[in-house]
Design an enzyme around this catalytic site. Structure first.
Site, PDB file in Angstrom:
ATOM      1  N   ARG A 140       0.850  -1.187   0.000  1.00  0.00           N
ATOM      2  CA  ARG A 140       0.000   0.000   0.000  1.00  0.00           C
ATOM      3  C   ARG A 140       0.886   1.237   0.000  1.00  0.00           C
ATOM      4  O   ARG A 140       2.015   1.216   0.497  1.00  0.00           O
ATOM      5  CB  ARG A 140      -0.912   0.021   1.229  1.00  0.00           C
ATOM      6  CG  ARG A 140      -1.822  -1.195   1.359  1.00  0.00           C
ATOM      7  CD  ARG A 140      -2.640  -1.124   2.639  1.00  0.00           C
ATOM      8  NE  ARG A 140      -3.534  -2.261   2.790  1.00  0.00           N
ATOM      9  CZ  ARG A 140      -3.236  -3.369   3.466  1.00  0.00           C
ATOM     10  NH1 ARG A 140      -2.040  -3.481   4.055  1.00  0.00           N
ATOM     11  NH2 ARG A 140      -4.098  -4.357   3.563  1.00  0.00           N
ATOM     12  N   LYS A 164      -2.255  -1.671   8.106  1.00  0.00           N
ATOM     13  CA  LYS A 164      -3.700  -1.728   8.297  1.00  0.00           C
ATOM     14  C   LYS A 164      -4.034  -2.751   9.377  1.00  0.00           C
ATOM     15  O   LYS A 164      -3.474  -3.843   9.399  1.00  0.00           O
ATOM     16  CB  LYS A 164      -4.370  -2.103   6.972  1.00  0.00           C
ATOM     17  CG  LYS A 164      -5.848  -1.765   6.895  1.00  0.00           C
ATOM     18  CD  LYS A 164      -6.361  -1.977   5.487  1.00  0.00           C
ATOM     19  CE  LYS A 164      -7.812  -1.553   5.372  1.00  0.00           C
ATOM     20  NZ  LYS A 164      -8.325  -1.759   3.996  1.00  0.00           N
ATOM     21  N   HIS A 182      -3.095   2.854  -6.436  1.00  0.00           N
ATOM     22  CA  HIS A 182      -3.491   1.600  -5.788  1.00  0.00           C
ATOM     23  C   HIS A 182      -3.648   0.472  -6.793  1.00  0.00           C
ATOM     24  O   HIS A 182      -3.550  -0.701  -6.436  1.00  0.00           O
ATOM     25  CB  HIS A 182      -4.797   1.809  -5.012  1.00  0.00           C
ATOM     26  CG  HIS A 182      -5.027   0.768  -3.949  1.00  0.00           C
ATOM     27  ND1 HIS A 182      -4.229   0.644  -2.839  1.00  0.00           N
ATOM     28  CD2 HIS A 182      -5.965  -0.204  -3.847  1.00  0.00           C
ATOM     29  CE1 HIS A 182      -4.657  -0.353  -2.091  1.00  0.00           C
ATOM     30  NE2 HIS A 182      -5.712  -0.888  -2.678  1.00  0.00           N
ATOM     31  N   ARG A 193      -0.872  -2.016  -6.876  1.00  0.00           N
ATOM     32  CA  ARG A 193      -1.029  -3.113  -5.904  1.00  0.00           C
ATOM     33  C   ARG A 193      -1.957  -4.182  -6.479  1.00  0.00           C
ATOM     34  O   ARG A 193      -1.675  -5.383  -6.366  1.00  0.00           O
ATOM     35  CB  ARG A 193      -1.590  -2.541  -4.603  1.00  0.00           C
ATOM     36  CG  ARG A 193      -1.964  -3.574  -3.534  1.00  0.00           C
ATOM     37  CD  ARG A 193      -2.377  -2.842  -2.265  1.00  0.00           C
ATOM     38  NE  ARG A 193      -3.085  -3.665  -1.304  1.00  0.00           N
ATOM     39  CZ  ARG A 193      -2.497  -4.436  -0.388  1.00  0.00           C
ATOM     40  NH1 ARG A 193      -1.184  -4.490  -0.336  1.00  0.00           N
ATOM     41  NH2 ARG A 193      -3.200  -5.132   0.467  1.00  0.00           N
ATOM     42  N   HIS A 223      -3.499  -8.564   3.975  1.00  0.00           N
ATOM     43  CA  HIS A 223      -4.952  -8.605   4.091  1.00  0.00           C
ATOM     44  C   HIS A 223      -5.353  -9.188   5.443  1.00  0.00           C
ATOM     45  O   HIS A 223      -4.644 -10.018   6.006  1.00  0.00           O
ATOM     46  CB  HIS A 223      -5.564  -9.453   2.976  1.00  0.00           C
ATOM     47  CG  HIS A 223      -5.631  -8.733   1.667  1.00  0.00           C
ATOM     48  ND1 HIS A 223      -5.766  -9.382   0.455  1.00  0.00           N
ATOM     49  CD2 HIS A 223      -5.576  -7.407   1.359  1.00  0.00           C
ATOM     50  CE1 HIS A 223      -5.806  -8.496  -0.523  1.00  0.00           C
ATOM     51  NE2 HIS A 223      -5.689  -7.291   0.006  1.00  0.00           N
TER      52      HIS A 223
END
Length: 306
Positions: A143, A168, A242, A245, A276
């Protein structure tokens, strides 16, 4: 009773303690509170929340919905302290969130983007910074903020990896790198250290010797996108950072499908590498990309046939 500003400070701290970043919601809520003050209102009302959320008037419904949703969550927190608070109903400006269809950059386009970085207006360091930054993003699928936050001690040249810290959901992960990527990072570090440095921790620096920001990075990306024709000069929309990615994830999955790999096992590795929260977030790429969906369907039909 606490002021709206003090209450916002507490609200942000509480949610961050639960693992949320809230950089954008914090900015929006500060603007909303300023808006209320201009209206001489000391508490949240549905009318003013809706009026603020629908600014600018030519924005998309998705933008209005997102802005009102941010206020709604804050209002639910605030009402325990101020009973006058009105919580905007969930059906107001409601829209189901949709994911943008990813733009899959070709290998040629990635090479053109990197080449255009060398032509960026610069006092010397900026062009090297973004050449290495976007190159690293293309081969790791990180990211944007993960690489902006990268520190010098997160790069282990001898071991051949970088560490992405507190990303994240407050996750950290170790990413093995190809030897060519390691060499480029070492080359960049050597060039970077020839310039005046004001931030001794940051890995990627601007011409001023400080850590690059999200906005300066997005601006650089728009410049190089226009330079190679991905966007027209006056376009406000186009292929996104993005999507680099997305490209990494999609090409990885496509290669595995073509090799006949067990996707159910492999996707756990990819999910971990991408940071993730759960593998189902990675499975989205299969349903969200026509070529991947076709590959998945063909494999399913083959399995059924067998």
């Amino acid at each position: 009773m606490k002021s709206l500003t003090a209450s916002l400070h507490d609200y942000i701290n509480v949610r961050r303690s639960l693992g949320y970043k809230l950089a954008e919601p914090e900015r929006y809520l500060k603007r909303f509170i300023k808006f209320l003050k201009k209206k001489n209102c000391q508490y949240v009302t549905v009318k003013l929340a809706t009026e603020w959320a629908t600014l600018p008037h030519d924005a998309k419904l998705a933008t209005w919905s997102q802005r009102l949703s941010i206020v709604r969550l804050f209002a639910r927190y605030r009402i325990a302290e101020d009973p006058r608070t009105e919580v905007p109903p969930s059906f107001l400006l409601s829209q189901q969130p949709t994911r943008a269809t990813p733009y899959i950059y070709s290998e040629q386009e990635i090479q053109q983007l990197l080449k255009a970085c060398q032509l960026l207006p610069s006092k010397g360091l900026r062009r090297h910074t973004y050449f290495t930054f976007f190159g690293l993003m293309a081969v790791t699928g990180c990211r944007i903020n993960e690489l902006i936050s990268l520190n010098r001690n997160d790069f282990y040249a001898k071991n051949g990896w970088i560490i992405i810290r507190n990303s994240k959901c407050d996750k950290s992960r170790l990413l093995p790198l190809h030897q060519t990527t390691i060499q480029q990072l070492k080359k960049y570090a050597k060039i970077r250290d020839q310039f005046p440095v004001h931030d001794i921790n940051a890995f990627f620096l601007s011409d001023r010797g400080i850590r690059i920001t999200e906005w300066s990075t997005r601006y650089a990306f728009i410049q190089i996108s226009k330079k190679i024709g991905l966007r027209d000069m006056f376009d406000s929309y186009g292929p996104r950072i993005h999507d680099i990615r997305h490209r990494f994830a999609i090409l990885t999955l496509l290669n595995w499908y073509r090799e006949g790999a067990n996707i159910n096992k492999k996707i756990i590795l990819l999910s971990t590498y991408l940071g993730h929260k759960k593998p189902t977030d990675t499975y989205w790429y299969i349903t969200g990309t026509p070529e991947l969906l076709a590959q998945a369907t063909a494999k399913l039909e083959k399995n059924i046939g067998e």
